[in-house]
Design a protein around this motif. Structure first.
Motif, PDB file in Angstrom:
ATOM      1  N   ALA A  91       0.832  -1.209   0.000  1.00 22.73           N
ATOM      2  CA  ALA A  91       0.000   0.000   0.000  1.00 22.73           C
ATOM      3  C   ALA A  91       0.864   1.255   0.000  1.00 22.73           C
ATOM      4  N   SER A  92       1.971   1.222   0.720  1.00 21.40           N
ATOM      5  CA  SER A  92       2.850   2.395   0.767  1.00 21.40           C
ATOM      6  C   SER A  92       3.471   2.667  -0.601  1.00 21.40           C
ATOM      7  N   VAL A  93       3.962   1.617  -1.252  1.00 22.49           N
ATOM      8  CA  VAL A  93       4.598   1.798  -2.569  1.00 22.49           C
ATOM      9  C   VAL A  93       3.583   2.327  -3.584  1.00 22.49           C
ATOM     10  N   VAL A  94       2.422   1.691  -3.643  1.00 18.99           N
ATOM     11  CA  VAL A  94       1.397   2.128  -4.601  1.00 18.99           C
ATOM     12  C   VAL A  94       0.920   3.538  -4.274  1.00 18.99           C
ATOM     13  N   GLY A  95       0.675   3.806  -2.993  1.00 22.14           N
ATOM     14  CA  GLY A  95       0.199   5.123  -2.603  1.00 22.14           C
ATOM     15  C   GLY A  95       1.210   6.219  -2.895  1.00 22.14           C
ATOM     16  N   ILE A  96       2.486   5.959  -2.645  1.00 20.64           N
ATOM     17  CA  ILE A  96       3.523   6.960  -2.902  1.00 20.64           C
ATOM     18  C   ILE A  96       3.651   7.222  -4.402  1.00 20.64           C
ATOM     19  N   LEU A  97       3.643   6.168  -5.203  1.00 20.02           N
ATOM     20  CA  LEU A  97       3.759   6.343  -6.651  1.00 20.02           C
ATOM     21  C   LEU A  97       2.601   7.160  -7.223  1.00 20.02           C
ATOM     22  N   ILE A  98       1.412   6.962  -6.675  1.00 19.82           N
ATOM     23  CA  ILE A  98       0.260   7.738  -7.146  1.00 19.82           C
ATOM     24  C   ILE A  98       0.293   9.155  -6.574  1.00 19.82           C
ATOM     25  N   SER A  99       0.817   9.296  -5.364  1.00 19.56           N
ATOM     26  CA  SER A  99       0.818  10.602  -4.703  1.00 19.56           C
ATOM     27  C   SER A  99       1.735  11.609  -5.378  1.00 19.56           C
ATOM     28  N   ILE A 100       2.828  11.153  -5.971  1.00 18.04           N
ATOM     29  CA  ILE A 100       3.791  12.085  -6.566  1.00 18.04           C
ATOM     30  C   ILE A 100       3.165  12.892  -7.702  1.00 18.04           C
ATOM     31  N   PRO A 101       2.540  12.267  -8.717  1.00 20.32           N
ATOM     32  CA  PRO A 101       1.925  13.116  -9.763  1.00 20.32           C
ATOM     33  C   PRO A 101       0.756  13.939  -9.244  1.00 20.32           C
ATOM     34  N   ILE A 102      -0.007  13.404  -8.280  1.00 21.16           N
ATOM     35  CA  ILE A 102      -1.119  14.187  -7.729  1.00 21.16           C
ATOM     36  C   ILE A 102      -0.581  15.378  -6.941  1.00 21.16           C
ATOM     37  N   GLY A 103       0.504  15.156  -6.193  1.00 29.06           N
ATOM     38  CA  GLY A 103       1.111  16.257  -5.456  1.00 29.06           C
ATOM     39  C   GLY A 103       1.651  17.334  -6.380  1.00 29.06           C
ATOM     40  N   LEU A 104       2.253  16.935  -7.500  1.00 29.38           N
ATOM     41  CA  LEU A 104       2.723  17.919  -8.484  1.00 29.38           C
ATOM     42  C   LEU A 104       1.560  18.701  -9.078  1.00 29.38           C
ATOM     43  N   GLY A 105       0.487  17.993  -9.357  1.00 26.85           N
ATOM     44  CA  GLY A 105      -0.676  18.674  -9.923  1.00 26.85           C
ATOM     45  C   GLY A 105      -1.395  19.561  -8.923  1.00 26.85           C
ATOM     46  N   ALA A 106      -1.245  19.281  -7.632  1.00 25.69           N
ATOM     47  CA  ALA A 106      -1.923  20.074  -6.600  1.00 25.69           C
ATOM     48  C   ALA A 106      -1.114  21.272  -6.152  1.00 25.69           C
ATOM     49  N   ALA A 107       0.074  21.472  -6.719  1.00 28.59           N
ATOM     50  CA  ALA A 107       0.899  22.638  -6.391  1.00 28.59           C
ATOM     51  C   ALA A 107       0.556  23.763  -7.363  1.00 28.59           C
ATOM     52  N   ARG A 108       0.027  24.847  -6.846  1.00 30.78           N
ATOM     53  CA  ARG A 108      -0.480  25.916  -7.700  1.00 30.78           C
ATOM     54  C   ARG A 108       0.615  26.617  -8.488  1.00 30.78           C
ATOM     55  N   ASN A 109       1.858  26.596  -7.974  1.00 29.01           N
ATOM     56  CA  ASN A 109       2.931  27.325  -8.644  1.00 29.01           C
ATOM     57  C   ASN A 109       3.514  26.587  -9.841  1.00 29.01           C
ATOM     58  N   ILE A 110       3.138  25.332 -10.057  1.00 31.51           N
ATOM     59  CA  ILE A 110       3.670  24.614 -11.221  1.00 31.51           C
ATOM     60  C   ILE A 110       2.585  23.966 -12.066  1.00 31.51           C
ATOM     61  N   ALA A 111       1.340  23.958 -11.599  1.00 28.30           N
ATOM     62  CA  ALA A 111       0.268  23.266 -12.319  1.00 28.30           C
ATOM     63  C   ALA A 111      -0.765  24.268 -12.817  1.00 28.30           C
ATOM     64  N   PRO A 112      -1.334  24.042 -13.993  1.00 28.18           N
ATOM     65  CA  PRO A 112      -2.424  24.909 -14.471  1.00 28.18           C
ATOM     66  C   PRO A 112      -3.669  24.736 -13.607  1.00 28.18           C
ATOM     67  N   LEU A 113      -4.537  25.712 -13.647  1.00 28.01           N
ATOM     68  CA  LEU A 113      -5.695  25.746 -12.753  1.00 28.01           C
ATOM     69  C   LEU A 113      -6.600  24.515 -12.879  1.00 28.01           C
ATOM     70  N   PRO A 114      -6.952  24.028 -14.082  1.00 24.28           N
ATOM     71  CA  PRO A 114      -7.830  22.844 -14.154  1.00 24.28           C
ATOM     72  C   PRO A 114      -7.199  21.612 -13.494  1.00 24.28           C
ATOM     73  N   VAL A 115      -5.904  21.378 -13.752  1.00 22.21           N
ATOM     74  CA  VAL A 115      -5.222  20.242 -13.124  1.00 22.21           C
ATOM     75  C   VAL A 115      -5.156  20.435 -11.613  1.00 22.21           C
ATOM     76  N   TYR A 116      -4.902  21.658 -11.211  1.00 26.16           N
ATOM     77  CA  TYR A 116      -4.831  21.970  -9.775  1.00 26.16           C
ATOM     78  C   TYR A 116      -6.154  21.661  -9.085  1.00 26.16           C
ATOM     79  N   MET A 117      -7.252  22.053  -9.657  1.00 29.03           N
ATOM     80  CA  MET A 117      -8.559  21.837  -9.046  1.00 29.03           C
ATOM     81  C   MET A 117      -8.893  20.352  -8.960  1.00 29.03           C
ATOM     82  N   ILE A 118      -8.559  19.591 -10.022  1.00 24.52           N
ATOM     83  CA  ILE A 118      -8.840  18.156 -10.013  1.00 24.52           C
ATOM     84  C   ILE A 118      -8.016  17.451  -8.934  1.00 24.52           C
ATOM     85  N   CYS A 119      -6.734  17.752  -8.877  1.00 26.94           N
ATOM     86  CA  CYS A 119      -5.861  17.103  -7.892  1.00 26.94           C
ATOM     87  C   CYS A 119      -6.231  17.494  -6.467  1.00 26.94           C
ATOM     88  N   ARG A 120      -6.575  18.745  -6.253  1.00 26.51           N
ATOM     89  CA  ARG A 120      -7.003  19.173  -4.917  1.00 26.51           C
ATOM     90  C   ARG A 120      -8.316  18.491  -4.523  1.00 26.51           C
TER      91      ARG A 120
END
Length: 271
Positions: A91-120
């Protein structure tokens, strides 16, 4: 000159102003809080007869830690412990691998607004549902066993790690990242050389911390049938086998302490 005190020579010391300036309002709020606390405690229904009867069982459980039984149900303990470890790691390995792209998309300073809203939104849903509720739902869907526990812990890891990773990215030093971007680097190169070096130590530390949490949560999820050592622990309590329960708890504490020690070593090497 001798009559002049030291305070008069140095002046009055600075004192932090109170949060509530009016004294009568401070006292009113304090007394009101105390009155509310007393009223809240008085509304709790306590069966003192049951408490008195439970003190003996509680004392027996405490004494069981002086003579834990690792032998009588060792096969069940080992099977549940191994199930918890496998479930935690997967669960940790799968969760971490999925969390990295979601975390990148949830950062407002590097992600466009639509991606940011979906990830948040994904993070908000994951954090809104407590692990035990998700486990009960998944047990109803997939049945008893470690699959429900694995999916629950993966889901919880996504909400936990993605949120903290996104906050670290938003708080990173922009000078380094902008210098990489100004050199003509593509988006992936910018992430690898401008963002990743700043957040990697924090990501490793959070990942190790989440492994620790997942193992402890696996013991709780077993109480609702989601696999792991929790099922064995629950059975020991139901049978009043406190010596076996004490042995299981000691093993859980030992593994958590080992994970904490390992986490410190890994964080020191990464930094």
């Amino acid at each position: 000159m001798s009559d002049v005190t030291l305070d008069q020579m140095l002046g009055r010391g600075w004192k932090k102003p109170p949060f509530v300036k009016r004294a009568w309002l401070r006292w009113s709020l304090g007394l009101g809080f105390i009155a509310y606390l007393i009223a809240a405690v008085l509304t709790i229904e306590v069966d003192w007869g049951r408490v008195y009867e439970g003190l003996d069982r509680g004392w027996q459980f405490v004494l069981a830690f002086t003579s834990p039984d690792f032998v009588s149900r060792w096969s069940d303990i080992w099977e549940g412990l191994l199930e918890s470890i496998v479930m935690t790691v997967a669960a940790s390995v799968v969760g971490i691998l999925i969390s990295i792209p979601i975390g990148l998309g949830a950062a407002r300073n590097i992600a466009p607004l639509p991606v940011y809203m979906i990830c948040r939104g994904i993070i908000a849903i994951s954090r809104a549902l407590q692990e035990i509720i998700v486990a009960i739902l998944l047990v109803a869907i997939f049945g008893f066993g470690p699959l429900a526990g694995f999916l629950t812990l993966s889901f919880a890891t996504i909400g936990f790690l993605s949120k903290l990773l996104a906050e670290d990215i938003e708080a990173m030093d922009r000078v380094q990242a902008e210098a990489i971007k100004a050199s003509g680097a593509r988006w992936m190169q910018w992430i690898n050389y401008g963002v990743q070096p700043q957040i990697m130590p924090r990501l490793v530390g959070l990942s190790m911390y989440r492994v620790d949490i997942n193992f402890r949560e696996s013991a709780i999820l077993g109480l609702v049938g989601a696999g792991g050592i929790g099922a064995t622990l629950n059975t020991a309590f139901d049978r009043y086998e406190y010596d076996t329960a004490a042995a299981i708890l000691l093993m859980i504490i030992g593994i958590v302490m080992m994970l904490e020690y390992l986490s410190g070593i890994i964080r020191a090497r990464v930094q």
